[in-house]
Design a protein around this motif. Structure first.
Motif, PDB file in Angstrom:
ATOM      1  N   GLN A 304       0.844  -1.200   0.000  1.00 50.91           N
ATOM      2  CA  GLN A 304       0.000   0.000   0.000  1.00 50.91           C
ATOM      3  C   GLN A 304       0.877   1.247   0.000  1.00 50.91           C
ATOM      4  OE1 GLN A 304      -2.447   0.443   3.484  1.00 50.91           O
ATOM      5  NE2 GLN A 304      -3.733   2.041   2.570  1.00 50.91           N
ATOM      6  N   ILE A 305       0.562   2.173  -0.912  1.00 51.52           N
ATOM      7  CA  ILE A 305       1.218   3.474  -0.936  1.00 51.52           C
ATOM      8  C   ILE A 305       0.159   4.556  -0.771  1.00 51.52           C
ATOM      9  CG2 ILE A 305       3.196   2.729  -2.309  1.00 51.52           C
ATOM     10  CD1 ILE A 305       1.808   3.862  -4.782  1.00 51.52           C
ATOM     11  N   GLU A 306       0.595   5.760  -0.404  1.00 48.39           N
ATOM     12  CA  GLU A 306      -0.365   6.821  -0.080  1.00 48.39           C
ATOM     13  C   GLU A 306       0.259   8.183  -0.349  1.00 48.39           C
ATOM     14  OE1 GLU A 306      -2.974   6.591   3.660  1.00 48.39           O
ATOM     15  OE2 GLU A 306      -1.443   8.080   4.201  1.00 48.39           O
ATOM     16  N   ILE A 307      -0.527   9.114  -0.872  1.00 43.27           N
ATOM     17  CA  ILE A 307      -0.034  10.484  -1.071  1.00 43.27           C
ATOM     18  C   ILE A 307       0.283  11.078   0.302  1.00 43.27           C
ATOM     19  CG2 ILE A 307      -0.547  12.756  -2.013  1.00 43.27           C
ATOM     20  CD1 ILE A 307      -0.493  10.532  -4.136  1.00 43.27           C
ATOM     21  N   PRO A 308       1.496  11.526   0.542  1.00 46.13           N
ATOM     22  CA  PRO A 308       1.861  12.072   1.865  1.00 46.13           C
ATOM     23  C   PRO A 308       0.989  13.268   2.260  1.00 46.13           C
ATOM     24  CG  PRO A 308       3.833  11.637   0.564  1.00 46.13           C
ATOM     25  CD  PRO A 308       2.665  11.484  -0.366  1.00 46.13           C
ATOM     26  N   ASP A 309       0.731  13.384   3.545  1.00 42.03           N
ATOM     27  CA  ASP A 309      -0.123  14.454   4.078  1.00 42.03           C
ATOM     28  C   ASP A 309       0.350  15.840   3.654  1.00 42.03           C
ATOM     29  OD1 ASP A 309      -1.388  12.384   5.312  1.00 42.03           O
ATOM     30  OD2 ASP A 309      -0.955  13.012   7.373  1.00 42.03           O
TER      31      ASP A 309
END
Length: 338
Positions: A304-309
């Motif tokens: 899982q990857i995610e756009i950083p806050d």
């Protein structure tokens, strides 16, 4: 066995004919592979986008056809009249002749093929039938999509259309493109065409859909094999990822949709590395995108990857809009290669 000359050729009526054959049989005789309550290419004209349907009209108690592009609508005899360029009474004569209800002929020859059997079908269904009348993309439309890094050629590749009208069962909605545009995502699976309508500026009904949850968005545009695949949660993100970064992407219908294990297995056989990129709901009390993504990633052992806050963008298309294509591409590459 149909008795010939049972009906008088000069005194035909739709009621008399429908005592001998059903309206379903008549539609099925002239439309090969007829399937009710689904969109298909119009037999009345050249039709690149499926925009024709035969459905049961409960208010009238019979089957009707509707051509969403031309707005034509009618029963089986009206359909025959338009198909062969006849007036209404001539269409009665043709149907009676083609079905062997009379011996006399019309000006044309009998269509020689097997008479279809009657078929029981659901007259009352909870299935939503969707259709559209498409229009050319306006400059405003193209500016909207371009803000997410999506060009006209990509829209066309993924079968996205701008709508002038939306047809929901028996209801017609005229789209006010200047204030609230609507875009149709055309899907095809199991020989069925369905639509997902995206209204980006509507708060209550952003999406109207009759697409089955098992349909993956962008599936037919994927290559057979590849190095990297990103599973995301919307067609808009699929298009943005593939155009901006050149990385293959595909999407389920929503974050809450759980993929079938055999499909994930198939994807793992086709692509060397698979990543999951769902929303980062950084500005909400509950980060549902992160939760849903973590559950699927854990179940199917996908990274899982995610756009950083710090970028204050919940998904990749928002990232492009907020930070531009070049920077968004680099951020995504960094996520894949930390």
């Amino acid at each position: 066995m149909i008795n010939l000359n049972k009906l008088d050729y000069d005194l035909l009526s739709s009621e008399l004919i429908l005592e001998k054959v059903s309206d379903y049989q008549i539609f099925a005789y002239y439309i090969q592979g007829l399937e009710l309550n689904t969109s298909f290419n119009s037999p009345l004209r050249n039709d690149d986008i499926p925009s024709f349907s035969v459905f049961y009209a409960s208010r009238l108690g019979k089957l009707l056809f509707r051509d969403f592009a031309t707005k034509e609508k009618g029963d089986c005899f009206v359909f025959v009249s338009k198909l062969f360029g006849l007036n209404y009474y001539q269409s009665l004569q043709k149907v009676a002749f083609d079905f062997g209800l009379v011996k006399e002929g019309t000006n044309g020859d009998r269509v020689k093929k097997e008479l279809p059997k009657d078929k029981e079908y659901k007259k009352y269904s909870s299935t939503v039938h969707l259709g559209i009348k498409s229009m050319d993309f306006t400059p405003k439309d193209l500016r909207f999509w371009s803000s997410f890094g999506i060009s006209k050629s990509t829209l066309e590749k993924y079968n996205v259309s701008s709508c002038s009208h939306i047809f929901i069962n028996d209801y017609i909605i005229k789209v006010d493109n200047s204030k609230s545009p609507a875009y149709a995502y055309l899907e095809y699976k199991d020989e069925k065409y369905t639509y997902k309508i995206y209204q980006p500026f509507e708060k209550k009904r952003r999406f109207i859909s009759n697409v089955d949850k098992s349909v993956w968005q962008g599936w037919r545009q994927m290559p057979d094999t590849g190095e990297v695949l990103i599973i995301t949660k919307s067609l808009k993100d699929v298009m943005a990822i593939t155009e901006v970064s050149g990385i293959n992407s595909v999407s389920l219908q929503a974050e809450t949709t759980e993929p079938k294990p055999h499909i994930i297995k198939q994807l793992k056989q086709r692509f060397s590395k698979i990543y999951l990129l769902y929303d980062n709901d950084f500005n909400k009390e509950v980060n549902r995108g992160r939760i849903y993504g973590k559950e699927i990633a854990s179940t199917f052992k996908i990274k899982q990857i995610e756009i950083p806050d710090e970028y204050k963008s919940k998904d990749f298309s928002d990232l492009v809009k907020n930070h531009g294509k070049q920077k968004s591409q680099q951020i995504l590459i960094n996520l894949l290669n930390p």
